[in-house]
Design an enzyme around this catalytic site. Structure first.
Site, PDB file in Angstrom:
ATOM      1  N   ASP A 193      25.853  -0.204  10.754  1.00 46.04           N
ATOM      2  CA  ASP A 193      24.578  -0.120  10.010  1.00 46.04           C
ATOM      3  C   ASP A 193      24.841  -0.336   8.521  1.00 46.04           C
ATOM      4  OD1 ASP A 193      21.878   0.124   9.605  1.00 46.04           O
ATOM      5  OD2 ASP A 193      21.710   2.160  10.369  1.00 46.04           O
ATOM      6  N   HIS A 333      15.155  -5.379  16.830  1.00 42.99           N
ATOM      7  CA  HIS A 333      14.910  -4.445  15.714  1.00 42.99           C
ATOM      8  C   HIS A 333      15.023  -5.119  14.342  1.00 42.99           C
ATOM      9  CE1 HIS A 333      14.794  -0.699  13.507  1.00 42.99           C
ATOM     10  NE2 HIS A 333      16.025  -0.845  13.058  1.00 42.99           N
TER      11      HIS A 333
HETATM   12 FE1  N7H Z   1      16.914   0.255  11.535  1.00 39.28          FE
HETATM   13  N1  N7H Z   1      20.294   0.878  14.929  1.00 39.28           N
HETATM   14  O1  N7H Z   1      21.382   1.322  14.905  1.00 39.28           O
HETATM   15  O2  N7H Z   1      19.955   0.378  15.949  1.00 39.28           O
HETATM   16  N2  N7H Z   1      18.689  -0.639  11.929  1.00 39.28           N
HETATM   17  N3  N7H Z   1      17.396   1.784  12.756  1.00 39.28           N
HETATM   18  N4  N7H Z   1      15.185   1.228  10.989  1.00 39.28           N
HETATM   19  N5  N7H Z   1      16.479  -1.195  10.173  1.00 39.28           N
HETATM   20  C1  N7H Z   1      19.167  -1.790  11.341  1.00 39.28           C
HETATM   21  O3  N7H Z   1      21.101  -4.907   9.164  1.00 39.28           O
HETATM   22  C2  N7H Z   1      18.516   1.893  13.559  1.00 39.28           C
HETATM   23  C3  N7H Z   1      14.781   2.448  11.427  1.00 39.28           C
HETATM   24  C4  N7H Z   1      15.323  -1.283   9.398  1.00 39.28           C
HETATM   25  O4  N7H Z   1      17.041  -6.729   6.710  1.00 39.28           O
HETATM   26  C5  N7H Z   1      20.428  -2.155  11.913  1.00 39.28           C
HETATM   27  O5  N7H Z   1      21.959  -3.266   8.025  1.00 39.28           O
HETATM   28  C6  N7H Z   1      18.519   3.207  14.198  1.00 39.28           C
HETATM   29  C7  N7H Z   1      13.473   2.769  10.891  1.00 39.28           C
HETATM   30  C8  N7H Z   1      15.416  -2.420   8.501  1.00 39.28           C
HETATM   31  O6  N7H Z   1      17.650  -7.608   8.615  1.00 39.28           O
HETATM   32  C9  N7H Z   1      20.718  -1.224  12.865  1.00 39.28           C
HETATM   33  C10 N7H Z   1      17.404   3.869  13.735  1.00 39.28           C
HETATM   34  C11 N7H Z   1      13.109   1.686  10.122  1.00 39.28           C
HETATM   35  C12 N7H Z   1      16.647  -3.008   8.772  1.00 39.28           C
HETATM   36  C13 N7H Z   1      19.624  -0.258  12.888  1.00 39.28           C
HETATM   37  C14 N7H Z   1      16.708   2.965  12.845  1.00 39.28           C
HETATM   38  C15 N7H Z   1      14.202   0.739  10.168  1.00 39.28           C
HETATM   39  C16 N7H Z   1      17.281  -2.224   9.817  1.00 39.28           C
HETATM   40  C17 N7H Z   1      21.265  -3.379  11.548  1.00 39.28           C
HETATM   41  C18 N7H Z   1      16.889   5.243  14.021  1.00 39.28           C
HETATM   42  C19 N7H Z   1      11.840   1.449   9.335  1.00 39.28           C
HETATM   43  C20 N7H Z   1      17.225  -4.242   8.070  1.00 39.28           C
HETATM   44  C21 N7H Z   1      22.143  -3.123  10.346  1.00 39.28           C
HETATM   45  C22 N7H Z   1      17.580   6.188  14.617  1.00 39.28           C
HETATM   46  C23 N7H Z   1      10.638   1.722   9.761  1.00 39.28           C
HETATM   47  C24 N7H Z   1      16.670  -5.499   8.674  1.00 39.28           C
HETATM   48  C25 N7H Z   1      21.698  -3.829   9.081  1.00 39.28           C
HETATM   49  C26 N7H Z   1      17.169  -6.718   7.936  1.00 39.28           C
HETATM   50  C27 N7H Z   1      18.532  -2.506  10.345  1.00 39.28           C
HETATM   51  C28 N7H Z   1      19.465   0.839  13.756  1.00 39.28           C
HETATM   52  C29 N7H Z   1      15.532   3.288  12.227  1.00 39.28           C
HETATM   53  C30 N7H Z   1      14.236  -0.448   9.468  1.00 39.28           C
HETATM   54  C31 N7H Z   1      21.990  -1.260  13.702  1.00 39.28           C
HETATM   55  C32 N7H Z   1      19.521   3.760  15.175  1.00 39.28           C
HETATM   56  C33 N7H Z   1      12.684   4.051  11.157  1.00 39.28           C
HETATM   57  C34 N7H Z   1      14.382  -2.846   7.480  1.00 39.28           C
END
Ligand code: N7H
Length: 476
Positions: A193, A333
Site C-alpha cells: 500500500d 479498487h
Molecule cells: Fe484503498 N487494499 O489493500 O486493498 N488501496 N484500501 N481506499 N485506495 C489502494 O496504489 C485498501 C480505502 C484509495 O491513485 C491500494 O498506493 C484497503 C478507502 C485510493 O491509483 C491498496 C482498505 C478509500 C487509492 C488498497 C482501503 C480508498 C487506493 C493500492 C481498507 C477511499 C489510490 C496501493 C481496509 C474512499 C488509487 C496504492 C490510485 C489504493 C487497499 C480503503 C482509496 C492495496 C485494505 C476507504 C484513492
C-alpha cells in the site's frame, strides 16, 4: 510558496511511523483546554520538521547504523462538534450548509451517504465510543512503542487526563502498527500500500511518471485549487480535512473467497493452476498485484521489479481500455478510486471530466495481530484487525465522501463504457449489493457476487488546522 512551518506534518509529508496512537477525546472544560492547548502546540510536528526527520532517517540508512532513529510526531485535529464546544466559528470550513459532511459529522453521513449498515435506532452499526461526540483527535507517531508511550504519557500529564482537573476525556485510544518483517508496507490482505498519492505542485520535489500533479488547494485549504466558494477565514487556511475510518478487514474470509473462485485461464487463454488463479483474482479485485505492480501494465503475471520501481509503478492510465476489462476490471479498487483516463480522456463526443480535484492524500496504518493458525484453519476471523484509514483533502464533498458514495458504492461507475455489463461495486470498500464484473478476463460479462470483506466500526471527520490557526484563534 507554501509555509511548511505552518502546516501540520501528516498532511503533506506523512509523519514517519512504525507505530501510531489515535487518541479520540472530548473537551471537558473549555477555558482549561485552551490554556493547555497553548502548551501543547510546541509539541506538534510541522511539514518542515518532518522533512528534517526524513533527512535524519536517510542519513542513518546511508551510514548503515543499527536500529531506527528514535523519533515521535504529534498532530491534532478537531471535529465540527469540537469547534462548536470551543466557540470557534467554523462556518468557512463547511460550506455546504447543514448537509455538508463536516457539519453533519460522519455518524450521520455514514448511514445517509456512505452506505454503512444502520441499527434500528438510526445510528450506524459502530462501536459505542464512536457514537459519542468526538471533539478531537491527537495522533502520535513513532518508530517504537517506547517513543509513543513516552509521548503519550507527556500529553496525558499536560491535559491532566483522568484527574479531577482534566481538560479532556480520553474517549478511546487505538494503536496502529505496521506489519512485521517483509509485510512492512503491506496491508492485512497482503497488498503493498501507499504507492499512489497525489504529487502536490509547489511541494513535492521528486515527480515520478504517473497521474497529473495536483494544485496545493486540492489538499490544503485556502490555496489555488481549493473549491471553497467563499473565502476561508484566515485561521482556516493552510489546514486540511482529515477523514478517519475504523475499518476491520476479514482476512481469512477474503483468502477463502480467492481460493474458492480462482480464475481458470489468463487473458491469453493459458490455463492457470488454482494458486495462480486465486492470485490473479485478488490482483484483479485490487488492480495491483500484492507486490504493488499495476495489472494494467502486468495483466496476467506479477512483476515484483515493476511493483518496487517508483519510476514505473504508477505510470498507467487504463489507456484505450474504456470498453475493456481484459487487463483491469472497471471496478478494481484502484480504478474505482482513481479512474485516470477513464474520465479524463474519454473518446469523443464525451467531454473529459477532470479528476484532479478528487484526489486524496492517504495516510493511515494497520491495526491488530497477524492471522493466527486457528483463523487460517477455520477461515474465520477471531481477532479484530484492519486499517486505521486516514485521508486528507480540502473538501470532503469532493474527496472521501465522493469516492465512497459516487464511485465505490455506484455499480454503474465508471460511466463511459458501452458494454452490456455494469462495472459493479468496489470489491473491497463498496457498500450495497456487492458484486462486480470483469474478474474473468475471458468472460468480462460474468458477474461475481461477494461477501463483505471490510466493515466500518467507527469514524469521524476532523479538520487539521494550521499552527497559526491553533495559536491565534483556537487556543484563545
Ligand atoms: Fe484503498 N487494499 O489493500 O486493498 N488501496 N484500501 N481506499 N485506495 C489502494 O496504489 C485498501 C480505502 C484509495 O491513485 C491500494 O498506493 C484497503 C478507502 C485510493 O491509483 C491498496 C482498505 C478509500 C487509492 C488498497 C482501503 C480508498 C487506493 C493500492 C481498507 C477511499 C489510490 C496501493 C481496509 C474512499 C488509487 C496504492 C490510485 C489504493 C487497499 C480503503 C482509496 C492495496 C485494505 C476507504 C484513492
Amino acid at each position: 510558496a507554501l509555509d511548511l512551518n505552518n502546516i501540520q506534518g501528516d498532511v503533506l509529508s506523512g509523519l514517519p511511523k512504525k507505530t501510531q496512537y489515535y487518541i479520540f477525546f472530548a473537551i471537558l472544560d473549555v477555558a482549561k483546554f485552551k490554556a493547555d492547548l497553548k502548551k501543547f502546540i510546541p509539541l506538534i510536528k510541522t511539514v518542515a520538521q518532518v522533512l528534517k526527520d526524513r533527512d535524519a532517517i536517510a542519513d542513518h540508512k546511508k551510514k548503515k547504523l543499527p536500529g531506527l532513529v528514535p523519533m515521535d510526531g504529534v498532530n491534532i485535529s478537531f471535529s465540527h462538534t469540537g469547534f462548536v464546544k470551543l466557540g470557534v466559528d467554523d462556518s468557512t470550513l463547511a460550506q455546504g450548509g447543514p448537509t455538508d459532511p463536516f457539519s453533519l459529522g460522519q455518524k450521520k453521513d455514514a448511514v445517509t451517504n456512505l452506505g454503512d449498515p444502520n441499527k434500528l435506532d438510526g445510528n450506524p452499526d459502530w462501536d459505542d465510543d464512536f457514537l459519542r461526540d468526538l471533539h478531537g483527535l491527537i495522533l502520535i507517531s513513532g518508530e517504537s512503542h517506547t517513543s509513543i508511550d513516552k509521548k503519550k504519557h507527556e500529553i496525558d500529564v499536560l491535559f491532566r487526563v483522568g484527574t479531577s482537573t482534566a481538560s479532556i476525556e480520553e474517549i478511546t485510544t487505538i494503536r496502529g502498527d505496521v506489519r512485521p518483517g517483509d509485510e512492512d508496507g503491506h496491508e492485512h490482505f497482503g497488498f503493498q500500500d501507499g504507492i499512489s498519492n497525489p504529487v502536490v505542485d509547489g511541494f513535492d520535489t521528486v515527480i515520478n511518471p504517473g497521474p497529473k500533479v495536483v494544485q496545493p488547494g486540492v489538499i490544503l485549504t485556502g490555496h489555488p485549487g481549493d473549491p471553497a466558494s467563499n473565502p476561508r477565514a484566515d485561521w482556516a487556511t493552510d489546514g486540511s480535512f482529515l477523514a478517519f475510518r475504523y475499518l476491520f478487514q476479514s482476512v481469512p474470509e477474503f483468502n477463502q473467497f480467492l481460493k474458492k473462485n480462482p480464475v481458470k485461464k489468463d487473458g491469453n487463454g493459458n490455463a492457470l493452476t488454482p494458486e495462480q488463479g486465486s492470485e490473479l483474482l485478488g490482483a484483479r479485485m485490487v488492480g495491483r498485484w500484492k507486490s504493488g505492480a499495476p495489472i494494467d501494465l502486468a495483466p496476467f503475471k506479477d512483476d515484483p521489479a515493476l511493483g518496487a520501481d517508483p519510476t514505473r509503478n504508477n505510470n498507467f492510465f487504463f489507456q484505450g481500455e474504456i470498453n475493456s476489462q481484459l487487463r483491469c476490471p472497471f471496478a478494481a479498487h484502484v480504478r474505482k478510486t482513481n479512474p485516470r483516463n477513464d474520465l479524463e480522456v474519454p473518446p469523443a463526443p464525451r467531454p473529459p471530466i477532470p479528476i484532479e480535484g478528487r484526489r486524496i492524500m492517504r495516510r493511515g496504518i494497520q491495526f491488530g495481530p497477524e492471522v493466527s493458525q486457528d483463523e487460517q484453519k477455520l477461515s474465520k476471523t477471531l481477532h479484530g484487525r484492519g486499517l486505521l484509514f486516514v485521508c486528507y483533502q480540502s473538501s470532503l464533498t469532493n474527496g472521501f465522501q465522493f469516492l465512497q458514495q459516487s464511485w465505490a458504492n455506484a455499480p454503474k461507475f465508471p460511466p463511459f463504457e458501452t458494454q452490456p455489463e455494469d462495472p459493479g461495486l468496489d470489491p473491497l470498500i463498496g457498500q450495497g449489493a456487492r458484486a462486480m464484473s470483469g474478474l474473468d478476463p475471458l468472460a468480462e460479462q460474468t458477474v461475481l457476487p461477494m461477501p463483505t470483506f471490510i466493515t466500518a466500526r467507527g469514524g469521524e471527520y476532523f479538520f487539521s488546522p494550521s499552527i497559526k490557526g491553533l495559536k491565534n484563534t483556537i487556543a484563545v
